[in-house]
Design an enzyme around this catalytic site. Structure first.
Site, PDB file in Angstrom:
ATOM      1  N   GLU A  88       0.659  -1.039   0.034  1.00  0.00           N
ATOM      2  CA  GLU A  88      -0.003   0.075  -0.008  1.00  0.00           C
ATOM      3  C   GLU A  88       1.021   1.125  -0.046  1.00  0.00           C
ATOM      4  O   GLU A  88       1.789   1.330   0.747  1.00  0.00           O
ATOM      5  CB  GLU A  88      -0.826  -0.105   1.249  1.00  0.00           C
ATOM      6  CG  GLU A  88      -1.076   1.137   2.097  1.00  0.00           C
ATOM      7  CD  GLU A  88      -1.775   0.691   3.415  1.00  0.00           C
ATOM      8  OE1 GLU A  88      -1.888  -0.324   3.831  1.00  0.00           O
ATOM      9  OE2 GLU A  88      -1.588   1.713   4.285  1.00  0.00           O
ATOM     10  N   HIS A 136      -2.089  -5.460  11.506  1.00  0.00           N
ATOM     11  CA  HIS A 136      -2.980  -6.406  10.870  1.00  0.00           C
ATOM     12  C   HIS A 136      -2.872  -7.993  11.751  1.00  0.00           C
ATOM     13  O   HIS A 136      -2.486  -8.936  10.998  1.00  0.00           O
ATOM     14  CB  HIS A 136      -3.026  -6.651   9.390  1.00  0.00           C
ATOM     15  CG  HIS A 136      -3.014  -5.695   8.643  1.00  0.00           C
ATOM     16  ND1 HIS A 136      -2.685  -5.545   7.173  1.00  0.00           N
ATOM     17  CD2 HIS A 136      -3.696  -4.461   8.782  1.00  0.00           C
ATOM     18  CE1 HIS A 136      -3.080  -4.481   6.710  1.00  0.00           C
ATOM     19  NE2 HIS A 136      -3.560  -3.667   7.418  1.00  0.00           N
ATOM     20  N   ASN A 151      -5.518  -5.749   3.141  1.00  0.00           N
ATOM     21  CA  ASN A 151      -5.917  -5.280   4.535  1.00  0.00           C
ATOM     22  C   ASN A 151      -7.064  -5.924   4.598  1.00  0.00           C
ATOM     23  O   ASN A 151      -8.010  -6.155   4.008  1.00  0.00           O
ATOM     24  CB  ASN A 151      -6.189  -3.800   4.212  1.00  0.00           C
ATOM     25  CG  ASN A 151      -5.105  -3.056   3.626  1.00  0.00           C
ATOM     26  OD1 ASN A 151      -4.716  -3.211   2.367  1.00  0.00           O
ATOM     27  ND2 ASN A 151      -4.330  -2.043   4.038  1.00  0.00           N
TER      28      ASN A 151
HETATM   29  P1  FAE Z   1     -11.181  -5.235  16.548  1.00  0.00           P
HETATM   30  O1  FAE Z   1     -11.454  -4.403  15.452  1.00  0.00           O
HETATM   31  O2  FAE Z   1      -9.855  -5.045  16.720  1.00  0.00           O
HETATM   32  O3  FAE Z   1     -12.156  -4.928  17.524  1.00  0.00           O
HETATM   33  C1  FAE Z   1     -11.727  -5.428  18.753  1.00  0.00           C
HETATM   34  C2  FAE Z   1     -12.608  -4.709  19.829  1.00  0.00           C
HETATM   35  O4  FAE Z   1     -12.734  -5.585  21.135  1.00  0.00           O
HETATM   36  C3  FAE Z   1     -11.774  -3.426  20.543  1.00  0.00           C
HETATM   37  O5  FAE Z   1     -12.532  -2.494  20.583  1.00  0.00           O
HETATM   38  C4  FAE Z   1     -11.303  -3.960  22.022  1.00  0.00           C
HETATM   39  O6  FAE Z   1     -11.319  -2.690  22.559  1.00  0.00           O
HETATM   40  C5  FAE Z   1     -12.331  -4.630  22.288  1.00  0.00           C
HETATM   41  N1  FAE Z   1     -11.828  -5.906  23.252  1.00  0.00           N
HETATM   42  C6  FAE Z   1     -11.043  -6.626  23.090  1.00  0.00           C
HETATM   43  N2  FAE Z   1     -10.840  -7.653  24.310  1.00  0.00           N
HETATM   44  C7  FAE Z   1     -11.705  -7.131  25.225  1.00  0.00           C
HETATM   45  C8  FAE Z   1     -12.472  -7.721  26.162  1.00  0.00           C
HETATM   46  N3  FAE Z   1     -11.685  -8.764  26.900  1.00  0.00           N
HETATM   47  N4  FAE Z   1     -13.424  -7.140  26.866  1.00  0.00           N
HETATM   48  C9  FAE Z   1     -14.236  -6.128  26.129  1.00  0.00           C
HETATM   49  N5  FAE Z   1     -13.614  -5.732  25.029  1.00  0.00           N
HETATM   50  C10 FAE Z   1     -12.360  -6.214  24.522  1.00  0.00           C
HETATM   51  O7  FAE Z   1     -11.305  -6.492  16.179  1.00  0.00           O
HETATM   52  N6  FAE Z   1      -7.578  -2.958   8.050  1.00  0.00           N
HETATM   53  C11 FAE Z   1      -8.016  -2.551   6.888  1.00  0.00           C
HETATM   54  O8  FAE Z   1      -8.847  -3.635   6.306  1.00  0.00           O
HETATM   55  N7  FAE Z   1      -7.809  -1.667   6.034  1.00  0.00           N
HETATM   56  C12 FAE Z   1      -7.040  -0.424   6.620  1.00  0.00           C
HETATM   57  O9  FAE Z   1      -6.687   0.636   6.202  1.00  0.00           O
HETATM   58  C13 FAE Z   1      -6.477  -0.708   7.932  1.00  0.00           C
HETATM   59  N8  FAE Z   1      -5.716   0.171   8.619  1.00  0.00           N
HETATM   60  C14 FAE Z   1      -5.364   0.004   9.698  1.00  0.00           C
HETATM   61  C15 FAE Z   1      -4.697   0.911  10.364  1.00  0.00           C
HETATM   62  C16 FAE Z   1      -4.300   0.891  11.737  1.00  0.00           C
HETATM   63  C17 FAE Z   1      -3.371   1.826  12.482  1.00  0.00           C
HETATM   64  C18 FAE Z   1      -4.542  -0.332  12.650  1.00  0.00           C
HETATM   65  C19 FAE Z   1      -4.243  -0.436  14.004  1.00  0.00           C
HETATM   66  C20 FAE Z   1      -5.173  -1.166  11.991  1.00  0.00           C
HETATM   67  C21 FAE Z   1      -5.753  -1.029  10.504  1.00  0.00           C
HETATM   68  N9  FAE Z   1      -6.338  -2.188  10.078  1.00  0.00           N
HETATM   69  C22 FAE Z   1      -6.740  -1.916   8.761  1.00  0.00           C
HETATM   70  C23 FAE Z   1      -6.652  -3.528  10.659  1.00  0.00           C
HETATM   71  C24 FAE Z   1      -8.273  -3.376  10.960  1.00  0.00           C
HETATM   72  O10 FAE Z   1      -8.653  -2.266  11.595  1.00  0.00           O
HETATM   73  C25 FAE Z   1      -8.475  -4.736  11.893  1.00  0.00           C
HETATM   74  O11 FAE Z   1      -7.888  -5.974  11.120  1.00  0.00           O
HETATM   75  C26 FAE Z   1      -9.731  -4.952  12.473  1.00  0.00           C
HETATM   76  O12 FAE Z   1     -10.277  -3.875  13.297  1.00  0.00           O
HETATM   77  C27 FAE Z   1      -9.820  -6.251  13.384  1.00  0.00           C
HETATM   78  O13 FAE Z   1     -11.313  -6.517  13.488  1.00  0.00           O
HETATM   79  P2  FAE Z   1     -11.732  -7.376  14.684  1.00  0.00           P
HETATM   80  O14 FAE Z   1     -13.080  -7.349  14.460  1.00  0.00           O
HETATM   81  O15 FAE Z   1     -10.881  -8.468  14.757  1.00  0.00           O
END
Ligand code: FAE
Length: 543
Positions: A398, A482, A520
């Site tokens: 990217e 990721h 991503n």
């Molecule tokens: P996620 O979105 O991480 O959500 C998990 C949630 O659960 C969070 O709010 C936590 O606070 C909460 N949590 C965890 N444990 C507990 C617990 N024990 N009790 C209560 N709450 C809890 O999970 N991906 C893309 O496709 N495109 C992009 O452009 C992209 N850019 C990114 C840039 C950055 C800076 C970052 C950090 C990530 C990026 N990603 C991108 C990755 C993407 O945001 C990530 O794969 C997803 O958010 C993961 O989704 P999940 O549903 O696995």
């Protein structure tokens, strides 16, 4: 006619949901729901037919589809609701002036780029607070994750990429790819509000000069580039550029949150979920353990923290259906911790395994003085160098922005490499650990180097050595945006995310993906969660 009516009702429902989020924020509630905004609502709902842990992509899909099925659902999220303005009138801070809102209980920010011209000018001291971005450190790998209602959608770069069908099939041999690409990917993209940049505007705007320069260098090397879709509203971005809308992507906002323009989950899935009237969100509550009661219901322990991080209450919840959406780290930790403490002894031995950083490596190239990238850069990436078809060295890179407000001649990239290395989480007295090694990271950076050596050679350019801390570090292969795996689909779960060994326990997040997906990941996570919910609601919740 009927469809139009449903669409109108859904929109109205979504608006109601967003209003609930807004009201809760204004009044400082830690519970958000259509009912919970009422002052006469009784204290915390301690039990519900369904509980969803987390509020990221997988969790939000689960919450919406449960709510639409008429199942009362409680969402437990350890971060805060991001909807109240700070003293500066904004909800989120930008990358140039980070404050306490930036990071999860830190005294100093930990941005991916550590230095500029080897100077420690990027990170700033901040006071500890439940900020929106966390960086979780393991021995040889650190993982960036979002914290708050919306999870990673609050901090990510909005790139909404559907993986190559052939690679998806390679990673998920037991999943019907025709159904995924015909039904669940389109459903996920529609719900997430995916859009694409107007190519004519892209070619003319100063805000994407950095991308056009990188594209030229890729073309000079004989490499293919491709536009990538986004959940950032490009109509809004064009108004930012025209000076008729408040700047967000064009105002250095991204990893610490976007105040405008981005369709994060609180604007899409979660707003719709709250709009069903069946979903309530509790914020600042971390689930710490799972056990099963004698009657087969799930019992969860949770800690409610305040804005200083102090535990102010220990709570217990019970439910019939339990959906884990805490992300790769959160879900793996919860399952392993529960197995360790003896409350989930029948979990499959593969829980914790199959983890990878999606082959992430970040790097910068130094351009010639005449090849300016522009002082003004949008924070939202819109293009990738696609060399995935190169079987000797598959990489999708990217083209990333470096929005400092000054010309710096840097071309920055986040390379996603087809690194086959995997690691395993375990849980012990020191908490969650990950056995990923430096040698495993070196596989990612080695692949990135092969591609970018070609680009440098074709353009007579060199790498930047000043961006990642130590004196001559070029490849930042020790962090990932990721995190994927830990509860892999078809291994630790059945083919639909049902956790092996237990009934009515589901995983819907990035821990299902076996370490790498080539692009991503959030569109894939969302689409897989849609597939799980479609199946589970038909087969598992029927009376
Ligand atoms: P996620 O979105 O991480 O959500 C998990 C949630 O659960 C969070 O709010 C936590 O606070 C909460 N949590 C965890 N444990 C507990 C617990 N024990 N009790 C209560 N709450 C809890 O999970 N991906 C893309 O496709 N495109 C992009 O452009 C992209 N850019 C990114 C840039 C950055 C800076 C970052 C950090 C990530 C990026 N990603 C991108 C990755 C993407 O945001 C990530 O794969 C997803 O958010 C993961 O989704 P999940 O549903 O696995």
């Amino acid at each position: 006619m009927a469809t139009k009516l449903i669409q109108r009702q859904l929109t109205r429902r979504q608006i109601l949901g967003m209003a609930a989020l807004q009201t809760a924020a204004t009044l400082g509630f830690t519970r958000v729901g259509l009912q919970s905004a009422r002052a006469d609502e009784p204290a915390a709902v301690e039990s519900a037919p369904a509980i969803v842990v987390g509020s990221g992509y997988g969790a939000s899909v689960a919450a919406l589809r449960l709510g639409q099925a008429g199942i009362r659902t409680l969402v437990l999220e350890m971060g805060r609701l991001w909807n109240t303005a700070g003293p500066d009138g904004k909800v989120f801070c930008n990358t140039a002036n980070p404050d306490q809102r930036s990071m999860w209980f830190r005294t100093r920010t930990e941005a991916p780029l550590a230095t500029f011209l080897w100077l420690d000018v990027v990170n700033k001291d901040v006071s500890p607070y439940p900020g929106v971005l966390d960086r979780v450190h393991f021995d040889h790998m650190s993982v960036f994750v979002g914290r708050g209602v919306g999870g990673g959608s609050l901090v990510n770069g909005s790139m909404a990429v559907t993986p190559l069908q052939s690679y998806f099939a390679e990673q998920f041999p037991t999943v019907d790819t025709a159904e995924m690409y015909g039904t669940y990917f389109p459903r996920a993209r529609a719900m997430l509000g995916v859009n694409t940049i107007d190519p004519a505007w892209f070619e003319s705007t100063e805000w994407y000069k950095f991308t056009r320069v990188s594209r030229k260098h890729a073309q000079n090397t004989g490499l293919k580039t491709t536009f990538v879709p986004s959940v950032y509203d490009f109509g809004y971005m064009q108004r930012e550029a025209a000076g008729t809308a408040t700047k967000s992507a064009l105002g250095q906002e991204v990893i610490y949150g976007n105040n405008f323009g981005k369709k994060s989950l609180d604007k899409t899935y979660l707003a719709s979920a709250l709009g069903t009237g069946n979903v309530t969100i509790h914020t600042m509550e971390k689930v710490t353990g799972i056990s099963r009661a004698g009657d087969g219901s799930w019992v969860l322990s949770a800690e409610r923290i305040d804005y200083s991080g102090a535990v102010v209450e220990t709570k217990q919840y019970s439910c019939t259906y339990l959906f884990l959406g805490g992300g790769s780290l959160g879900t793996s930790e919860l399952l392993l911790r529960s197995r360790q403490s003896g409350t989930l002894p029948a979990l499959d031995a593969s829980v914790g395994a199959g983890w990878g950083p999606n082959g992430n490596t970040m790097l910068g190239r130094a351009n010639h003085l005449w090849d300016t990238v522009g002082a003004n850069q949008s924070t939202m990436p819109v293009m990738g160098i696609d060399d995935w078809a190169n079987t000797d060295n598959p990489v999708f890179a990217e083209i990333a922005p470096l929005p400092t407000g000054l010309e710096h001649w840097v071309s920055l990239y986040l390379a996603i490499t087809k690194n086959p290395q995997r690691a395993r989480f375990s849980y012990g007295s020191g908490g969650l650990s990950l056995d990923w090694s430096g040698a495993q990271s070196a596989v990612s950076s080695g692949m990135a180097k092969k591609l970018f050596d070609r680009i440098n050679s074709a353009n007579s350019t060199i790498y930047r050595y000043d961006l990642f801390g130590s004196p001559s570090r070029v490849f930042a292969d020790d962090f990932t945006y990721h995190p994927l795996g830990g509860c892999v689909l078809g291994k630790a779960t059945d083919n639909y995310g049902r956790v092996k060994g237990y009934s009515r326990l589901y995983v819907t997040d990035g821990s299902l993906i076996p370490g790498n997906i080539g692009v991503n990941p959030f569109v894939t996570i969302t689409a897989l969660a849609e597939r799980t919910m479609a199946r589970v609601l038909v087969e598992d919740t029927a009376p």
